[in-house]
Design a protein around this motif. Structure first.
Motif, PDB file in Angstrom:
ATOM      1  N   ALA A  90      45.595  51.511  26.673  1.00 58.54           N
ATOM      2  CA  ALA A  90      45.773  50.275  27.439  1.00 58.54           C
ATOM      3  C   ALA A  90      44.914  50.275  28.692  1.00 58.54           C
ATOM      4  O   ALA A  90      44.314  49.254  29.052  1.00 58.54           O
ATOM      5  N   GLU A  91      44.823  51.409  29.360  1.00 60.41           N
ATOM      6  CA  GLU A  91      43.995  51.515  30.560  1.00 60.41           C
ATOM      7  C   GLU A  91      42.515  51.355  30.208  1.00 60.41           C
ATOM      8  O   GLU A  91      41.738  50.778  30.980  1.00 60.41           O
ATOM      9  N   MET A  92      42.117  51.867  29.053  1.00 57.12           N
ATOM     10  CA  MET A  92      40.718  51.707  28.617  1.00 57.12           C
ATOM     11  C   MET A  92      40.382  50.232  28.455  1.00 57.12           C
ATOM     12  O   MET A  92      39.336  49.765  28.927  1.00 57.12           O
ATOM     13  N   LEU A  93      41.258  49.489  27.784  1.00 57.03           N
ATOM     14  CA  LEU A  93      40.970  48.082  27.536  1.00 57.03           C
ATOM     15  C   LEU A  93      41.069  47.250  28.804  1.00 57.03           C
ATOM     16  O   LEU A  93      40.330  46.272  28.974  1.00 57.03           O
ATOM     17  N   VAL A  94      41.968  47.618  29.711  1.00 58.30           N
ATOM     18  CA  VAL A  94      42.025  46.940  31.011  1.00 58.30           C
ATOM     19  C   VAL A  94      40.702  47.117  31.740  1.00 58.30           C
ATOM     20  O   VAL A  94      40.133  46.165  32.285  1.00 58.30           O
ATOM     21  N   GLU A  95      40.182  48.340  31.762  1.00 59.23           N
ATOM     22  CA  GLU A  95      38.918  48.599  32.453  1.00 59.23           C
ATOM     23  C   GLU A  95      37.764  47.883  31.758  1.00 59.23           C
ATOM     24  O   GLU A  95      36.885  47.320  32.415  1.00 59.23           O
ATOM     25  N   CYS A  96      37.754  47.877  30.422  1.00 60.33           N
ATOM     26  CA  CYS A  96      36.686  47.192  29.693  1.00 60.33           C
ATOM     27  C   CYS A  96      36.698  45.692  29.989  1.00 60.33           C
ATOM     28  O   CYS A  96      35.637  45.083  30.192  1.00 60.33           O
ATOM     29  N   LEU A  97      37.888  45.108  30.026  1.00 58.15           N
ATOM     30  CA  LEU A  97      37.982  43.674  30.296  1.00 58.15           C
ATOM     31  C   LEU A  97      37.570  43.363  31.727  1.00 58.15           C
ATOM     32  O   LEU A  97      36.828  42.401  31.978  1.00 58.15           O
ATOM     33  N   ALA A  98      38.024  44.170  32.673  1.00 61.77           N
ATOM     34  CA  ALA A  98      37.643  43.952  34.074  1.00 61.77           C
ATOM     35  C   ALA A  98      36.136  44.097  34.247  1.00 61.77           C
ATOM     36  O   ALA A  98      35.493  43.281  34.927  1.00 61.77           O
ATOM     37  N   PHE A  99      35.554  45.116  33.632  1.00 54.51           N
ATOM     38  CA  PHE A  99      34.109  45.330  33.717  1.00 54.51           C
ATOM     39  C   PHE A  99      33.350  44.157  33.107  1.00 54.51           C
ATOM     40  O   PHE A  99      32.333  43.704  33.645  1.00 54.51           O
ATOM     41  N   THR A 100      33.851  43.638  31.971  1.00 53.94           N
ATOM     42  CA  THR A 100      33.212  42.482  31.336  1.00 53.94           C
ATOM     43  C   THR A 100      33.258  41.268  32.248  1.00 53.94           C
ATOM     44  O   THR A 100      32.257  40.558  32.417  1.00 53.94           O
ATOM     45  N   LEU A 101      34.411  41.008  32.862  1.00 52.34           N
ATOM     46  CA  LEU A 101      34.533  39.856  33.757  1.00 52.34           C
ATOM     47  C   LEU A 101      33.607  39.978  34.961  1.00 52.34           C
ATOM     48  O   LEU A 101      33.038  38.990  35.430  1.00 52.34           O
ATOM     49  N   GLU A 102      33.435  41.192  35.456  1.00 53.70           N
ATOM     50  CA  GLU A 102      32.574  41.417  36.619  1.00 53.70           C
ATOM     51  C   GLU A 102      31.097  41.317  36.261  1.00 53.70           C
ATOM     52  O   GLU A 102      30.280  40.944  37.105  1.00 53.70           O
ATOM     53  N   ARG A 103      30.747  41.622  35.028  1.00 54.12           N
ATOM     54  CA  ARG A 103      29.340  41.699  34.633  1.00 54.12           C
ATOM     55  C   ARG A 103      28.852  40.541  33.767  1.00 54.12           C
ATOM     56  O   ARG A 103      27.640  40.362  33.626  1.00 54.12           O
ATOM     57  N   LEU A 104      29.775  39.775  33.183  1.00 52.76           N
ATOM     58  CA  LEU A 104      29.385  38.832  32.140  1.00 52.76           C
ATOM     59  C   LEU A 104      28.296  37.871  32.581  1.00 52.76           C
ATOM     60  O   LEU A 104      27.315  37.650  31.866  1.00 52.76           O
ATOM     61  N   HIS A 105      28.431  37.297  33.760  1.00 53.43           N
ATOM     62  CA  HIS A 105      27.448  36.300  34.188  1.00 53.43           C
ATOM     63  C   HIS A 105      26.123  36.945  34.609  1.00 53.43           C
ATOM     64  O   HIS A 105      25.136  36.242  34.800  1.00 53.43           O
ATOM     65  N   GLN A 106      26.109  38.253  34.760  1.00 52.72           N
ATOM     66  CA  GLN A 106      24.848  38.947  35.037  1.00 52.72           C
ATOM     67  C   GLN A 106      24.158  39.396  33.754  1.00 52.72           C
ATOM     68  O   GLN A 106      22.973  39.713  33.768  1.00 52.72           O
TER      69      GLN A 106
END
Length: 227
Positions: A90-106
Protein backbone atom coordinates in the motif's frame (compact mmCIF):
# COMPACT_ATOMS: atom_id res chain seq x y z
CA UNK A 1 6.38 0.04 -47.35
CA UNK A 2 6.29 2.83 -49.91
CA UNK A 3 9.51 4.61 -50.70
CA UNK A 4 8.00 8.05 -51.20
CA UNK A 5 8.49 10.73 -48.56
CA UNK A 6 10.31 10.16 -45.29
CA UNK A 7 12.82 12.82 -46.38
CA UNK A 8 14.53 10.36 -48.66
CA UNK A 9 15.07 7.70 -45.95
CA UNK A 10 12.04 5.39 -45.98
CA UNK A 11 11.65 2.89 -43.12
CA UNK A 12 12.34 -0.77 -43.81
CA UNK A 13 8.97 -1.98 -42.49
CA UNK A 14 5.83 -0.88 -40.66
CA UNK A 15 7.37 -1.45 -37.23
CA UNK A 16 10.17 1.00 -37.97
CA UNK A 17 7.63 3.40 -39.47
CA UNK A 18 5.56 3.32 -36.27
CA UNK A 19 8.65 4.00 -34.16
CA UNK A 20 9.59 6.96 -36.32
CA UNK A 21 6.05 8.36 -36.24
CA UNK A 22 5.98 8.11 -32.43
CA UNK A 23 9.39 9.81 -32.21
CA UNK A 24 8.18 12.58 -34.54
CA UNK A 25 5.06 13.08 -32.40
CA UNK A 26 7.27 13.47 -29.34
CA UNK A 27 9.37 16.13 -31.09
CA UNK A 28 6.23 18.01 -32.14
CA UNK A 29 4.91 18.00 -28.57
CA UNK A 30 8.27 19.24 -27.31
CA UNK A 31 7.99 22.22 -29.66
CA UNK A 32 4.27 22.99 -29.71
CA UNK A 33 2.69 21.21 -26.74
CA UNK A 34 0.18 18.37 -26.80
CA UNK A 35 -2.91 20.53 -27.29
CA UNK A 36 -1.51 22.04 -30.51
CA UNK A 37 -0.12 18.86 -32.03
CA UNK A 38 -2.11 16.92 -34.64
CA UNK A 39 -1.47 14.25 -37.23
CA UNK A 40 -0.79 16.92 -39.87
CA UNK A 41 2.09 18.28 -37.76
CA UNK A 42 3.54 14.81 -37.33
CA UNK A 43 3.26 14.11 -41.06
CA UNK A 44 5.03 17.38 -41.89
CA UNK A 45 7.78 16.56 -39.38
CA UNK A 46 8.42 13.29 -41.24
CA UNK A 47 7.99 14.63 -44.75
CA UNK A 48 5.09 12.28 -45.51
CA UNK A 49 1.40 12.71 -46.25
CA UNK A 50 -1.25 12.52 -43.57
CA UNK A 51 -2.56 9.38 -45.26
CA UNK A 52 0.75 7.66 -44.50
CA UNK A 53 0.33 8.40 -40.80
CA UNK A 54 -3.38 7.50 -40.88
CA UNK A 55 -2.55 4.09 -42.34
CA UNK A 56 -0.60 3.14 -39.22
CA UNK A 57 -2.47 5.29 -36.66
CA UNK A 58 -6.12 5.75 -37.72
CA UNK A 59 -6.65 8.63 -35.28
CA UNK A 60 -4.68 11.12 -33.22
CA UNK A 61 -5.78 9.30 -30.07
CA UNK A 62 -4.30 6.04 -31.37
CA UNK A 63 -1.00 7.81 -31.92
CA UNK A 64 -1.07 9.54 -28.53
CA UNK A 65 -1.84 6.26 -26.79
CA UNK A 66 1.10 4.57 -28.52
CA UNK A 67 3.35 7.47 -27.55
CA UNK A 68 2.15 7.33 -23.92
CA UNK A 69 2.88 3.61 -23.74
CA UNK A 70 6.37 4.20 -25.11
CA UNK A 71 7.05 6.99 -22.60
CA UNK A 72 5.45 5.11 -19.71
CA UNK A 73 7.87 2.20 -19.86
CA UNK A 74 10.77 4.32 -18.58
CA UNK A 75 8.54 6.19 -16.12
CA UNK A 76 7.32 2.91 -14.59
CA UNK A 77 10.90 1.77 -14.11
CA UNK A 78 11.64 5.02 -12.30
CA UNK A 79 8.69 4.52 -9.97
CA UNK A 80 9.65 0.91 -9.24
CA UNK A 81 13.19 2.02 -8.38
CA UNK A 82 11.81 4.80 -6.17
CA UNK A 83 9.92 2.36 -3.95
CA UNK A 84 12.50 -0.44 -3.97
CA UNK A 85 13.21 0.14 -0.27
CA UNK A 86 9.54 0.02 0.78
CA UNK A 87 8.11 -3.09 2.44
CA UNK A 88 4.33 -2.52 2.36
CA UNK A 89 2.48 -2.72 -0.98
CA UNK A 90 0.00 0.00 0.00
CA UNK A 91 2.84 2.39 0.80
CA UNK A 92 4.46 1.59 -2.57
CA UNK A 93 1.31 2.49 -4.47
CA UNK A 94 0.74 5.63 -2.39
CA UNK A 95 4.26 6.79 -3.27
CA UNK A 96 3.82 5.86 -6.94
CA UNK A 97 0.57 7.80 -7.16
CA UNK A 98 1.99 10.84 -5.36
CA UNK A 99 5.08 10.79 -7.60
CA UNK A 100 2.86 10.54 -10.69
CA UNK A 101 0.74 13.51 -9.58
CA UNK A 102 3.86 15.57 -8.92
CA UNK A 103 5.51 14.68 -12.23
CA UNK A 104 2.67 14.10 -14.69
CA UNK A 105 2.50 17.58 -16.16
CA UNK A 106 6.29 17.62 -16.55
CA UNK A 107 6.25 14.31 -18.42
CA UNK A 108 4.92 15.79 -21.65
CA UNK A 109 4.88 12.61 -23.70
CA UNK A 110 3.16 10.57 -21.01
CA UNK A 111 0.66 13.21 -19.91
CA UNK A 112 -0.41 13.98 -23.50
CA UNK A 113 -2.85 11.09 -23.38
CA UNK A 114 -4.70 12.69 -20.46
CA UNK A 115 -4.33 16.46 -20.85
CA UNK A 116 -4.70 16.90 -24.61
CA UNK A 117 -8.51 16.89 -24.64
CA UNK A 118 -10.18 17.55 -21.31
CA UNK A 119 -13.59 16.65 -22.77
CA UNK A 120 -12.44 13.06 -23.22
CA UNK A 121 -10.51 12.72 -19.99
CA UNK A 122 -13.02 10.46 -18.21
CA UNK A 123 -13.15 8.00 -21.07
CA UNK A 124 -9.39 8.03 -21.42
CA UNK A 125 -8.78 7.23 -17.77
CA UNK A 126 -11.13 4.25 -17.92
CA UNK A 127 -9.75 2.95 -21.22
CA UNK A 128 -7.60 -0.14 -21.62
CA UNK A 129 -4.29 1.71 -21.99
CA UNK A 130 -4.08 3.31 -18.51
CA UNK A 131 -5.27 0.06 -16.95
CA UNK A 132 -2.61 -1.99 -18.71
CA UNK A 133 0.07 0.53 -17.73
CA UNK A 134 -0.99 0.30 -14.08
CA UNK A 135 -0.92 -3.51 -14.23
CA UNK A 136 2.59 -3.24 -15.66
CA UNK A 137 3.55 -1.02 -12.71
CA UNK A 138 2.17 -3.55 -10.23
CA UNK A 139 4.06 -6.36 -11.95
CA UNK A 140 7.35 -4.45 -11.66
CA UNK A 141 6.98 -3.60 -7.99
CA UNK A 142 8.96 -5.79 -5.57
CA UNK A 143 5.78 -7.54 -4.44
CA UNK A 144 4.60 -11.14 -4.79
CA UNK A 145 0.90 -10.34 -5.01
CA UNK A 146 -0.25 -13.95 -5.18
CA UNK A 147 1.82 -14.90 -2.13
CA UNK A 148 -0.03 -12.15 -0.24
CA UNK A 149 -3.39 -13.54 -1.32
CA UNK A 150 -4.04 -10.86 -3.95
CA UNK A 151 -5.42 -12.71 -6.98
CA UNK A 152 -5.96 -11.23 -10.45
CA UNK A 153 -9.50 -10.11 -9.63
CA UNK A 154 -8.29 -8.23 -6.56
CA UNK A 155 -5.41 -6.74 -8.57
CA UNK A 156 -7.90 -5.45 -11.15
CA UNK A 157 -9.85 -3.77 -8.34
CA UNK A 158 -6.66 -2.14 -7.06
CA UNK A 159 -5.91 -0.90 -10.59
CA UNK A 160 -9.39 0.62 -10.80
CA UNK A 161 -9.28 2.46 -7.46
CA UNK A 162 -5.72 3.65 -8.22
CA UNK A 163 -6.79 5.11 -11.58
CA UNK A 164 -9.99 6.63 -10.23
CA UNK A 165 -7.98 8.41 -7.56
CA UNK A 166 -5.47 9.64 -10.15
CA UNK A 167 -8.35 10.78 -12.36
CA UNK A 168 -9.99 12.80 -9.60
CA UNK A 169 -6.74 14.63 -8.79
CA UNK A 170 -6.01 15.42 -12.45
CA UNK A 171 -9.52 16.78 -13.05
CA UNK A 172 -9.60 18.75 -9.78
CA UNK A 173 -6.34 18.91 -7.75
CA UNK A 174 -8.17 20.30 -4.74
CA UNK A 175 -6.50 22.50 -2.12
CA UNK A 176 -2.73 22.99 -2.33
CA UNK A 177 -0.78 20.31 -0.48
CA UNK A 178 2.89 19.87 0.25
CA UNK A 179 4.50 16.55 -0.77
CA UNK A 180 4.15 15.29 2.81
CA UNK A 181 0.54 16.42 3.02
CA UNK A 182 -0.32 14.73 -0.28
CA UNK A 183 1.18 11.44 0.90
CA UNK A 184 -0.58 11.70 4.25
CA UNK A 185 -3.90 12.26 2.47
CA UNK A 186 -3.37 9.26 0.17
CA UNK A 187 -2.18 7.14 3.09
CA UNK A 188 -5.37 7.95 4.98
CA UNK A 189 -7.90 7.42 2.18
CA UNK A 190 -6.26 5.32 -0.56
CA UNK A 191 -4.04 2.92 1.39
CA UNK A 192 -6.90 1.19 3.28
CA UNK A 193 -8.50 0.30 -0.06
CA UNK A 194 -5.38 -1.45 -1.35
CA UNK A 195 -3.88 -2.98 1.78
CA UNK A 196 -3.56 -6.74 2.01
CA UNK A 197 -7.01 -7.98 3.13
CA UNK A 198 -7.77 -10.53 5.80
CA UNK A 199 -8.64 -14.06 4.60
CA UNK A 200 -12.37 -13.46 5.08
CA UNK A 201 -12.19 -10.50 2.65
CA UNK A 202 -10.63 -12.48 -0.22
CA UNK A 203 -13.82 -14.40 -0.83
CA UNK A 204 -15.96 -11.28 -0.71
CA UNK A 205 -17.80 -12.39 2.43
CA UNK A 206 -19.81 -9.91 4.44
CA UNK A 207 -18.21 -8.22 7.40
CA UNK A 208 -17.20 -4.91 8.89
CA UNK A 209 -14.82 -3.19 6.39
CA UNK A 210 -13.27 -1.34 9.27
CA UNK A 211 -11.76 -4.56 10.57
CA UNK A 212 -9.94 -5.44 7.33
CA UNK A 213 -6.79 -3.46 8.07
CA UNK A 214 -6.51 -4.32 11.74
CA UNK A 215 -6.59 -8.11 11.86
CA UNK A 216 -3.52 -10.27 12.58
CA UNK A 217 -3.21 -11.26 8.93
CA UNK A 218 -2.80 -7.62 7.92
CA UNK A 219 -0.24 -6.92 10.62
CA UNK A 220 1.90 -9.86 9.55
CA UNK A 221 1.65 -9.01 5.84
CA UNK A 222 2.42 -5.34 6.22
CA UNK A 223 5.19 -5.72 8.72
CA UNK A 224 3.83 -2.71 10.61
CA UNK A 225 2.48 -3.83 14.03
CA UNK A 226 -0.38 -1.89 15.44
CA UNK A 227 -1.74 -0.68 12.12
Amino acid sequence: MRNRGWRGEPPSDDDEARERIIAAAMRCIDRHGAAKTGLADVAAELGVTRQTVYRLFPSAEDLFQAMAVSAADTFIDRMAARVSGFTEPAEMLVECLAFTLERLHQERHLSALFVREQAHITRQFTSATPSELTRTLMARLPVDWHALGIDRRRQDQIVEIYLRTLQSFVIDPGPPRSPDELRAFLRLWLAPAIRVPGPDRLGGEAGDPGDASSGPHERRASGRPGQ
